[in-house]
Design an enzyme around this catalytic site. Structure first.
Site, PDB file in Angstrom:
ATOM      1  N   GLU A 272       3.378 -17.698   3.836  1.00  0.00           N
ATOM      2  CA  GLU A 272       5.012 -17.404   4.401  1.00  0.00           C
ATOM      3  C   GLU A 272       5.794 -17.976   4.965  1.00  0.00           C
ATOM      4  O   GLU A 272       6.772 -17.572   4.381  1.00  0.00           O
ATOM      5  CB  GLU A 272       5.334 -15.942   4.903  1.00  0.00           C
ATOM      6  CG  GLU A 272       4.556 -14.531   4.406  1.00  0.00           C
ATOM      7  CD  GLU A 272       3.096 -14.858   4.230  1.00  0.00           C
ATOM      8  OE1 GLU A 272       1.727 -15.690   5.213  1.00  0.00           O
ATOM      9  OE2 GLU A 272       1.967 -13.851   4.348  1.00  0.00           O
TER      10      GLU A 272
ATOM     11  N   HIS B 103       5.162  -2.281   3.027  1.00  0.00           N
ATOM     12  CA  HIS B 103       4.125  -1.908   3.891  1.00  0.00           C
ATOM     13  C   HIS B 103       4.293  -2.027   5.744  1.00  0.00           C
ATOM     14  O   HIS B 103       3.151  -1.905   6.220  1.00  0.00           O
ATOM     15  CB  HIS B 103       3.106  -2.296   3.656  1.00  0.00           C
ATOM     16  CG  HIS B 103       2.138  -1.955   2.516  1.00  0.00           C
ATOM     17  ND1 HIS B 103       2.791  -3.108   1.623  1.00  0.00           N
ATOM     18  CD2 HIS B 103       0.855  -1.961   2.751  1.00  0.00           C
ATOM     19  CE1 HIS B 103       1.464  -2.714   0.416  1.00  0.00           C
ATOM     20  NE2 HIS B 103       0.387  -1.305   0.064  1.00  0.00           N
TER      21      HIS B 103
END
Lengths: 286, 312
Positions: B53, B104
């Site tokens: 990330e 999510h």
């Protein structure tokens, strides 16, 4: 390299070094050790390698420089000023409220600063994105990423370095200013980053080594890296001396690395630099 | 019924057709059903960054610096925490245009458990100057949020859920603008500000409250930053009390934003339906919603409280 060419670069490096001393002296802060070690690398890069237009800092096809070790921004600022990106008088406002030249580079304020920074470990990732963008646009620009050896302790560096060789025919050249020092002392004693050549090679980078204060050596390393640029990323491991050119900083007597500069030390440094080169530099009243 | 993630995927395809400079980056999210259609429609414009990330955000910043518009997709839990430094340094401080889509989010990671659920993301993202925060309530507004974010010059955090949610509004383009809330139900008894999955709960609660004689105004505050301040204040002037409902920690979310606005501009009772500063656990999303008190029932209860506390 011809003698005249080398002399010219040495003269430029001297002016840049003196400007670094002056700006950190006036500001009474700033990372002088890490800036002085980087000078010759930046001088070679900005005067011999980069395709840039100081009068048009946002020229889309320009080569990009990502100063990942952004605590060495006094060196970058002095180079940009001497290269004509902005007026040299801006240097004397370094770190002041409202200044164009912030304590760590803020790209939106400073012409010639191509990337955000301040938090180390981010240069290769940003370079990856810049290279992808120029690939999408079919540009031939190259991305140069300046790293410090201490910042290679950041995990994010290796996350990004792992990705670079797979990004296609991009042209990323990283340089590591191997001055051997970090905030609290020698890099090797705090968290040893060696063997660095093997690390980069195992990450599929071409590795060149150079004396970071020898323009002939830098010329050879850049030539190798640029020749290989189409095949994948290269990194130049440039051995340097922290505080190069100022004896107190070289000996580590200022306390590393954010040396508390003051007027007295500034004058001492300027005298040393003048005498080492025969006193050719111009005087400056600050 | 679709998830806001699916709605985002639809909006993304639409936006990518218009904007050739839009590049999708994701952190090994091929399993998410929105990636395939994007890759087949726009080959070469989706980059799987792998499970990294931090590198993904730095790469996005480089793309933005090179004149591209990066759209970054990852799990909200990892995107907003693992790469927070990169988000702050590389995108928010220079104010580069990018969409950070965190999927999510909230309790929608369900059975994956506490590590994968994310109820601190709004707090993290809204604390960054230059960052906008959008929390769409349904697939339609999620889809519109993409083009909305692209009209905005700086970085935008788009909070998405993986669980299917009912539509809250039939008009696809109804008032979905940054800095504006969607007025879904008018009333003068109490203002209910909600975002995400809590908008649907708020509408259900308003129905029950109306049977009890309290006329609730429901505002979908999908734009948490910038907050639709004038709209909320106008409503508070009419109703004199407020409930805020969000699928997020009590600290740092929409509730605090509305409470702070009210405290400084028009102090009225503001009560919050949110997760009471605890972490989640494994379970089906709806079960978790019940367990952590994020249903219309809590909104009705808090509304009755706020209503009785209002100044007459």
């Amino acid at each position: 390299m011809k003698t005249a060419e080398r002399r010219e670069l040495e003269g430029l490096a001297l002016e840049v070094r003196k400007d670094i001393v002056r700006m950190t002296g006036v500001a009474r802060s700033g990372n002088i050790g890490s800036s002085l070690s980087l000078v010759d690398i930046l001088v070679y890069l900005y005067w011999k390698v980069l395709r840039i237009r100081p009068e048009e800092p946002h020229w889309p096809a320009r080569d990009r420089v990502v100063l990942s070790k952004s605590h060495a921004c006094p060196a970058l600022y002095a180079v940009l000023a001497n290269r004509g990106f902005f007026d040299r008088s801006e240097l004397w406002n370094f770190r002041r409220l409202g200044a164009m030249l912030q304590g760590h580079p803020e790209m939106v304020r400073t012409p010639g600063v191509d990337a955000p920074g301040g938090s180390v470990g981010m240069g290769i990732g940003i370079a990856n994105g810049l290279m992808l963008a120029s690939g999408f646009d079919g540009l031939d620009s190259r991305v140069f990423c300046i790293l410090g050896d201490g910042e290679l302790q950041e995990g994010s560096i290796w996350e990004s370095a792992m990705k670079t060789p797979d990004l296609g025919s991009g042209k990323i050249i990283a340089l590591v200013d191997m001055n051997g020092m970090q905030m609290n002392g020698p890099v090797k004693d705090i968290r040893n980053i060696e063997p660095l050549r093997e690390k980069f090679e195992s990450f599929r980078w071409t590795v060149a080594e150079a004396d970071g204060h020898d323009f002939d050596d830098l010329e050879g390393a850049f030539a190798l890296a640029l020749k290989r640029a189409d095949e994948g990323p290269s990194v130049i491991l440039a051995r340097t001396v922290p505080g190069k050119g100022f004896s107190l900083a070289e000996k580590g007597l200022l306390g590393y690395p954010s040396s508390p500069m003051n007027r007295e030390r500034m004058e001492q440094a300027l005298r040393e630099m003048e005498s080492a080169t025969g006193g050719t530099g111009k005087g400056e009243d600050l | 019924m679709k998830s806001t993630l699916e709605g985002f995927g639809e909006g993304l395809l639409e936006a990518a057709r218009e904007r050739k400079d839009l590049i999708l980056l994701h952190a090994d999210m091929d399993a998410v059903p929105i990636i395939d259609p994007f890759v087949s429609n726009f080959p070469g414009r989706a980059i799987n960054c792998g499970v990294s990330e931090q590198d993904m955000i730095m790469t996005a910043a480089g793309l933005a610096l090179g004149g591209k518009t990066p759209v970054v997709l990852s799990w909200s839990a990892f995107l907003t925490t693992r790469a927070f430094d990169q988000i702050r340094t590389c995108l928010a401080i220079p104010g580069l245009q990018a969409i950070l889509a965190g999927t999510h989010a909230g309790l929608s990671a369900g059975e994956e458990g506490v590590s994968h659920q994310m109820n601190q993301d709004i707090a993290l993202m809204r604390s960054l100057p230059n960052m906008s925060v959008l929390v769409p309530a349904d697939a339609a507004s999620s889809s519109v949020s993409v083009s909305l974010s692209l009209d905005h010059p700086g970085p935008v955090y788009l909070r998405l859920g993986a669980d299917r949610v009912p539509d809250t509004c039939t008009d696809r383009n109804a008032d979905v603008r940054a800095g504006s809330g969607r007025l879904l139900r008018e009333g003068d008894g109490i203002t209910i500000c909600a975002c995400g999955i809590m908008v649907h709960e708020a509408l259900k609660a308003a129905e029950i409250l109306s049977q009890q004689g309290i006329s609730a105004e429901v505002i979908d505050c999908f734009s948490i930053k910038p907050l639709p301040s004038q709209q909320i204040l106008a409503s508070l002037r009419r109703t004199g009390c407020c409930v805020v409902a969000e699928e997020h920690n009590l600290i740092g979310g929409l509730g605090e934003a509305v409470a702070s606005l009210s405290a400084s501009e028009n102090p009225v009772p503001v009560r919050c339906v949110a997760i009471s500063d605890r972490y989640g656990q494994s379970g089906a999303p709806r079960e978790l919603q019940e367990y952590y008190g994020l249903t219309f029932r809590e909104i009705v209860g808090e509304s009755a409280q706020a209503w009785s506390m209002r100044r007459r």
